[in-house]
Write a protein that holds these residues in place. Structure first.
Motif, PDB file in Angstrom:
ATOM      1  N   ILE A   1       0.848  -1.187   0.000  1.00 44.81           N
ATOM      2  CA  ILE A   1       0.000   0.000   0.000  1.00 44.81           C
ATOM      3  C   ILE A   1       0.883   1.235   0.000  1.00 44.81           C
ATOM      4  CG2 ILE A   1      -1.654   1.348   1.328  1.00 44.81           C
ATOM      5  CD1 ILE A   1      -2.891  -1.157   2.270  1.00 44.81           C
ATOM      6  N   VAL A   2       0.516   2.167  -0.859  1.00 45.14           N
ATOM      7  CA  VAL A   2       1.209   3.444  -0.940  1.00 45.14           C
ATOM      8  C   VAL A   2       0.160   4.536  -0.900  1.00 45.14           C
ATOM      9  CG1 VAL A   2       2.638   4.928  -2.381  1.00 45.14           C
ATOM     10  CG2 VAL A   2       3.069   2.470  -2.322  1.00 45.14           C
ATOM     11  N   ASP A   3       0.335   5.486  -0.029  1.00 46.21           N
ATOM     12  CA  ASP A   3      -0.541   6.653   0.020  1.00 46.21           C
ATOM     13  C   ASP A   3       0.213   7.774  -0.671  1.00 46.21           C
ATOM     14  OD1 ASP A   3      -2.472   8.512   0.575  1.00 46.21           O
ATOM     15  OD2 ASP A   3      -2.020   8.658   2.710  1.00 46.21           O
ATOM     16  N   ALA A   4      -0.281   8.156  -1.854  1.00 48.12           N
ATOM     17  CA  ALA A   4       0.446   9.135  -2.652  1.00 48.12           C
ATOM     18  C   ALA A   4      -0.498  10.208  -3.183  1.00 48.12           C
ATOM     19  CB  ALA A   4       1.119   8.428  -3.830  1.00 48.12           C
ATOM     20  N   PRO A   5       0.023  11.404  -3.343  1.00 48.46           N
ATOM     21  CA  PRO A   5      -0.779  12.460  -3.969  1.00 48.46           C
ATOM     22  C   PRO A   5      -1.123  12.061  -5.409  1.00 48.46           C
ATOM     23  CG  PRO A   5       1.251  13.354  -3.035  1.00 48.46           C
ATOM     24  CD  PRO A   5       1.343  11.864  -2.953  1.00 48.46           C
ATOM     25  N   HIS A   6      -2.176  12.655  -5.940  1.00 50.94           N
ATOM     26  CA  HIS A   6      -2.644  12.294  -7.284  1.00 50.94           C
ATOM     27  C   HIS A   6      -1.569  12.465  -8.350  1.00 50.94           C
ATOM     28  CE1 HIS A   6      -6.756  11.293  -6.371  1.00 50.94           C
ATOM     29  NE2 HIS A   6      -6.824  12.351  -5.584  1.00 50.94           N
TER      30      HIS A   6
ATOM     31  N   VAL B   1       1.612  12.112  -8.073  1.00 54.39           N
ATOM     32  CA  VAL B   1       2.571  11.010  -7.941  1.00 54.39           C
ATOM     33  C   VAL B   1       1.936   9.723  -8.454  1.00 54.39           C
ATOM     34  CG1 VAL B   1       3.895   9.616  -6.312  1.00 54.39           C
ATOM     35  CG2 VAL B   1       3.784  12.104  -6.031  1.00 54.39           C
ATOM     36  N   LEU B   2       0.675   9.502  -8.103  1.00 55.26           N
ATOM     37  CA  LEU B   2      -0.036   8.318  -8.581  1.00 55.26           C
ATOM     38  C   LEU B   2      -0.105   8.311 -10.110  1.00 55.26           C
ATOM     39  CD1 LEU B   2      -1.593   5.774  -7.886  1.00 55.26           C
ATOM     40  CD2 LEU B   2      -3.639   7.168  -7.638  1.00 55.26           C
ATOM     41  N   ASP B   3      -0.358   9.461 -10.711  1.00 55.41           N
ATOM     42  CA  ASP B   3      -0.379   9.549 -12.175  1.00 55.41           C
ATOM     43  C   ASP B   3       0.966   9.140 -12.761  1.00 55.41           C
ATOM     44  OD1 ASP B   3      -3.005  10.423 -12.151  1.00 55.41           O
ATOM     45  OD2 ASP B   3      -2.474  12.553 -12.351  1.00 55.41           O
ATOM     46  N   SER B   4       2.050   9.588 -12.148  1.00 49.54           N
ATOM     47  CA  SER B   4       3.393   9.221 -12.620  1.00 49.54           C
ATOM     48  C   SER B   4       3.633   7.726 -12.486  1.00 49.54           C
ATOM     49  CB  SER B   4       4.465   9.982 -11.838  1.00 49.54           C
ATOM     50  OG  SER B   4       4.368  11.352 -12.078  1.00 49.54           O
ATOM     51  N   ILE B   5       3.206   7.160 -11.375  1.00 49.37           N
ATOM     52  CA  ILE B   5       3.367   5.713 -11.158  1.00 49.37           C
ATOM     53  C   ILE B   5       2.568   4.940 -12.204  1.00 49.37           C
ATOM     54  CG2 ILE B   5       2.854   3.806  -9.581  1.00 49.37           C
ATOM     55  CD1 ILE B   5       3.474   5.788  -7.269  1.00 49.37           C
ATOM     56  N   GLU B   6       1.336   5.379 -12.457  1.00 50.78           N
ATOM     57  CA  GLU B   6       0.507   4.698 -13.457  1.00 50.78           C
ATOM     58  C   GLU B   6       1.155   4.742 -14.835  1.00 50.78           C
ATOM     59  OE1 GLU B   6      -3.258   6.721 -12.849  1.00 50.78           O
ATOM     60  OE2 GLU B   6      -4.051   4.928 -11.861  1.00 50.78           O
ATOM     61  N   ARG B   7       1.708   5.883 -15.206  1.00 52.58           N
ATOM     62  CA  ARG B   7       2.380   5.999 -16.505  1.00 52.58           C
ATOM     63  C   ARG B   7       3.604   5.073 -16.564  1.00 52.58           C
ATOM     64  NH1 ARG B   7       1.073  11.424 -15.880  1.00 52.58           N
ATOM     65  NH2 ARG B   7       3.137  11.962 -15.126  1.00 52.58           N
ATOM     66  N   ALA B   8       4.350   5.001 -15.481  1.00 54.05           N
ATOM     67  CA  ALA B   8       5.559   4.164 -15.453  1.00 54.05           C
ATOM     68  C   ALA B   8       5.230   2.673 -15.495  1.00 54.05           C
ATOM     69  CB  ALA B   8       6.381   4.486 -14.212  1.00 54.05           C
ATOM     70  N   LEU B   9       4.114   2.283 -14.934  1.00 55.83           N
ATOM     71  CA  LEU B   9       3.763   0.866 -14.860  1.00 55.83           C
ATOM     72  C   LEU B   9       2.922   0.370 -16.034  1.00 55.83           C
ATOM     73  CD1 LEU B   9       2.953   0.469 -11.060  1.00 55.83           C
ATOM     74  CD2 LEU B   9       5.014  -0.221 -12.280  1.00 55.83           C
ATOM     75  N   ARG B  10       2.509   1.291 -16.900  1.00 58.48           N
ATOM     76  CA  ARG B  10       1.685   0.871 -18.039  1.00 58.48           C
ATOM     77  C   ARG B  10       2.359  -0.241 -18.793  1.00 58.48           C
ATOM     78  NH1 ARG B  10       0.020   6.482 -19.904  1.00 58.48           N
ATOM     79  NH2 ARG B  10      -1.695   6.749 -18.499  1.00 58.48           N
ATOM     80  N   PRO B  11       1.677  -1.263 -19.221  1.00 56.34           N
ATOM     81  CA  PRO B  11       0.231  -1.431 -19.253  1.00 56.34           C
ATOM     82  C   PRO B  11      -0.354  -2.054 -17.991  1.00 56.34           C
ATOM     83  CG  PRO B  11       1.208  -3.258 -20.410  1.00 56.34           C
ATOM     84  CD  PRO B  11       2.342  -2.359 -19.930  1.00 56.34           C
ATOM     85  N   ASN B  12       0.471  -2.324 -16.985  1.00 54.37           N
ATOM     86  CA  ASN B  12      -0.039  -2.906 -15.743  1.00 54.37           C
ATOM     87  C   ASN B  12      -0.821  -1.858 -14.965  1.00 54.37           C
ATOM     88  OD1 ASN B  12       1.310  -5.345 -16.283  1.00 54.37           O
ATOM     89  ND2 ASN B  12       3.186  -4.545 -15.403  1.00 54.37           N
ATOM     90  N   PRO B  13      -2.031  -2.209 -14.542  1.00 54.30           N
ATOM     91  CA  PRO B  13      -2.844  -1.222 -13.833  1.00 54.30           C
ATOM     92  C   PRO B  13      -2.408  -1.058 -12.376  1.00 54.30           C
ATOM     93  CG  PRO B  13      -4.026  -3.294 -13.954  1.00 54.30           C
ATOM     94  CD  PRO B  13      -2.733  -3.465 -14.743  1.00 54.30           C
ATOM     95  N   VAL B  14      -2.651   0.120 -11.841  1.00 50.26           N
ATOM     96  CA  VAL B  14      -2.460   0.384 -10.421  1.00 50.26           C
ATOM     97  C   VAL B  14      -3.808   0.124  -9.752  1.00 50.26           C
ATOM     98  CG1 VAL B  14      -1.992   2.172  -8.711  1.00 50.26           C
ATOM     99  CG2 VAL B  14      -0.644   2.071 -10.812  1.00 50.26           C
TER     100      VAL B  14
END
Length: 107
Positions: A9-14, A16-29
């Motif tokens: 679990i990570v509590d992150a500002p939106h 940061v979450l957007d950056s993580i989602e872009r980095a992990l694509r195509p895997n969903p967060v």
């Protein structure tokens, strides 16, 4: 307590979450929501109607680390979206002895 089930679990500002989602694509967060928690706990219960909070083994072992307060907190979060009907099969009904949880059932 979700960490006891090996769920990172990570509590992150939106932003940061957007950056993580872009980095992990195509895997969903996965976002922790009440619906996700109900589904996760239902899957962990594996059809067991009763789970001991003391001495569970295997896939049920993380339940051994829970106490009455943990169950109450999980239940509060699981109900926070108001979807009571989706509680069927979720092991968060604390028994009077506070050492066993039962799954919710219809009727």
């Amino acid at each position: 307590r979700v960490l006891a089930f090996d769920v990172p679990i990570v509590d992150a500002p939106h932003h940061v979450l957007d950056s993580i989602e872009r980095a992990l694509r195509p895997n969903p967060v996965t976002i922790l929501t009440p619906k996700w928690l109900r589904h996760f706990l239902r899957r962990k219960a594996r059809g067991n109607a009763t789970i001991s909070l003391r001495g569970s083994r295997g896939d049920l072992e993380p339940f051994s680390d829970m106490d009455a307060d943990d169950v109450a907190n999980f239940l509060e979060f699981a109900l926070s979206d108001g979807d009571i009907a989706d509680l069927v099969g979720v092991p968060l009904l604390l028994c009077e002895d506070e050492e066993v949880v039962r799954t919710f059932k219809v009727g």
